[in-house]
Design an enzyme around this catalytic site. Structure first.
Site, PDB file in Angstrom:
ATOM      1  N   GLU A  50      -0.688   3.108  -0.772  1.00 61.90           N
ATOM      2  CA  GLU A  50       0.753   2.866  -0.588  1.00 61.90           C
ATOM      3  C   GLU A  50       1.295   3.709   0.567  1.00 61.90           C
ATOM      4  O   GLU A  50       2.179   3.267   1.313  1.00 61.90           O
ATOM      5  CB  GLU A  50       1.537   3.166  -1.872  1.00 61.90           C
ATOM      6  CG  GLU A  50       1.157   2.332  -3.089  1.00 61.90           C
ATOM      7  CD  GLU A  50       1.547   0.866  -3.007  1.00 61.90           C
ATOM      8  OE1 GLU A  50       2.103   0.441  -1.979  1.00 61.90           O
ATOM      9  OE2 GLU A  50       1.282   0.144  -3.983  1.00 61.90           O
ATOM     10  N   TYR A  92       4.314   0.102   8.083  1.00 69.31           N
ATOM     11  CA  TYR A  92       5.635  -0.513   8.280  1.00 69.31           C
ATOM     12  C   TYR A  92       6.523   0.358   9.163  1.00 69.31           C
ATOM     13  O   TYR A  92       7.262  -0.142  10.014  1.00 69.31           O
ATOM     14  CB  TYR A  92       6.315  -0.765   6.933  1.00 69.31           C
ATOM     15  CG  TYR A  92       5.666  -1.856   6.117  1.00 69.31           C
ATOM     16  CD1 TYR A  92       5.469  -3.127   6.659  1.00 69.31           C
ATOM     17  CD2 TYR A  92       5.244  -1.626   4.808  1.00 69.31           C
ATOM     18  CE1 TYR A  92       4.873  -4.137   5.922  1.00 69.31           C
ATOM     19  CE2 TYR A  92       4.645  -2.638   4.058  1.00 69.31           C
ATOM     20  CZ  TYR A  92       4.462  -3.888   4.622  1.00 69.31           C
ATOM     21  OH  TYR A  92       3.875  -4.891   3.886  1.00 69.31           O
ATOM     22  N   GLU A 148       5.495  -5.435  -7.308  1.00 71.84           N
ATOM     23  CA  GLU A 148       4.407  -5.663  -6.351  1.00 71.84           C
ATOM     24  C   GLU A 148       4.001  -7.130  -6.264  1.00 71.84           C
ATOM     25  O   GLU A 148       3.502  -7.570  -5.231  1.00 71.84           O
ATOM     26  CB  GLU A 148       3.206  -4.794  -6.716  1.00 71.84           C
ATOM     27  CG  GLU A 148       3.539  -3.309  -6.635  1.00 71.84           C
ATOM     28  CD  GLU A 148       2.318  -2.409  -6.731  1.00 71.84           C
ATOM     29  OE1 GLU A 148       1.736  -2.102  -5.680  1.00 71.84           O
ATOM     30  OE2 GLU A 148       1.956  -2.019  -7.856  1.00 71.84           O
TER      31      GLU A 148
END
Length: 319
Positions: free
Chosen positions: A101, A108, A163
């Site tokens: 993660e 990103y 998710e």
């Protein structure tokens, strides 16, 4: 008390393996490790400069949501799941998931940093949970479940919804850009990340099956339909996919299709009974039960990690 939550004096040592299905999931996660340095985003700028203002607006907001959401998932893992679950095999998976993660969040953030040159706009995007109401709504829902007094089973479903459902439409929108031949760095990282999240969602379903006293079907349906409504609003009203030329009604149906797949994997009846409206999404990793060991995204897998000779391990287990 659930056996997987019961105090376990052997939790500090990995062997002997007690839960081979959970351990096998951990080894799958380990085999699919990657880093941001392996994604080439240098060619994206040319495409970025050719996008319309609407397309840029959409991508920036989706990336802003993603950049924040992985941190929320990690906070739940650190504060709740890793301390509650007492079996070593699951703790191994959760620990590895936290590392993955972090890589997603870094990816990103790097994409935003690469595409957006104005420092004020960057700050606005990096602080999306405070600055964007549409992102805040999704973040608030997820954060509410971190601190909820509900049992592990209910919160497990909520984060499977985060998710599996909250990410699904945004993944599809980026795959839509791939279909158009745009943004190769963004779309390749999207393949890797969506595959990872598919595995995380599969793992939640596996953990659910280990519960002796799972939440009722009514409770599960309530959590999932709530997540579906929020995601549909996000991608058809707050940040409509028509900005990039996608059909909003088809996106609504796709989110329902993904929700049906999730609830089926949990062992319950489908809610919406719809078909997948996006042909280009048929073969991506959110399909669950992914075959990314035989044909991994980008022919990419850590060498030898899954080459187990121990007969306890099977890649054919029906999760």
């Amino acid at each position: 008390m659930e056996p997987i939550l019961a105090p376990n004096p052997n939790r500090f040592v990995i062997f002997p393996i007690q839960y081979y299905d959970i351990w096998n999931m951990y080894k799958k996660a380990e085999a699919s490790f990657w880093t941001v340095e392996e994604v080439d985003i240098s060619k994206d700028i040319n495409d970025w400069n050719k996008l319309t203002p609407d397309e840029k607006y959409f991508i920036k907001h989706v990336l802003a949501f993603f950049a924040a959401s992985d941190g929320i998932v990690n906070e739940n893992l650190a504060e709740r799941f890793c301390t509650e679950v007492q079996i070593t095999e699951a703790r191994c998976f959760y620990g590895f998931q936290m590392a993955i993660e972090n890589i997603h969040s870094e990816m990103y953030s790097l994409l935003i940093d690469t595409y957006v040159k104005d420092s004020n706009e960057k700050n606005y995007l990096f602080n999306a949970i405070e600055t964007m109401p549409c992102v805040k709504k999704k973040a608030d829902w997820a954060q509410k479940w971190i601190h909820d007094s509900a049992g592990y089973g209910e919160r497990l479903i909520a984060f499977a919804a985060v998710e599996g459902i909250f990410f699904s439409g945004s993944f599809a929108s980026i795959f839509w850009l791939k279909k158009r031949g745009l943004m190769p760095g963004l779309t390749f990282s999207n393949e890797l990340i969506s595959r990872d999240e598919g595995l995380h969602c599969d793992f939640a379903c596996l953990m659910f099956k280990h519960l002796l006293h799972p939440p009722s079907e009514e409770t599960v349906r309530s959590i999932i339909t709530d997540a579906v409504s929020i995601e549909q609003e996000f991608l058809t009203a707050a940040l409509p996919v028509k900005l990039i030329g996608m059909n909003c009604e088809m996106m609504k149906t796709y989110i329902e299709f993904v929700a049906d797949r999730l609830i089926s994997e949990l062992g319950f009846k489908k809610i919406y009974n719809v078909t997948n409206p996006f042909d280009f999404m048929e073969n991506i990793s959110l399909e669950g039960k992914t075959n990314f060991f035989e044909k991994r995204v980008g022919e990419y897998q850590k060498m030898g990690v899954m080459s187990q000779e121990d007969n306890h391990f099977s890649l054919d287990v029906d999760f």
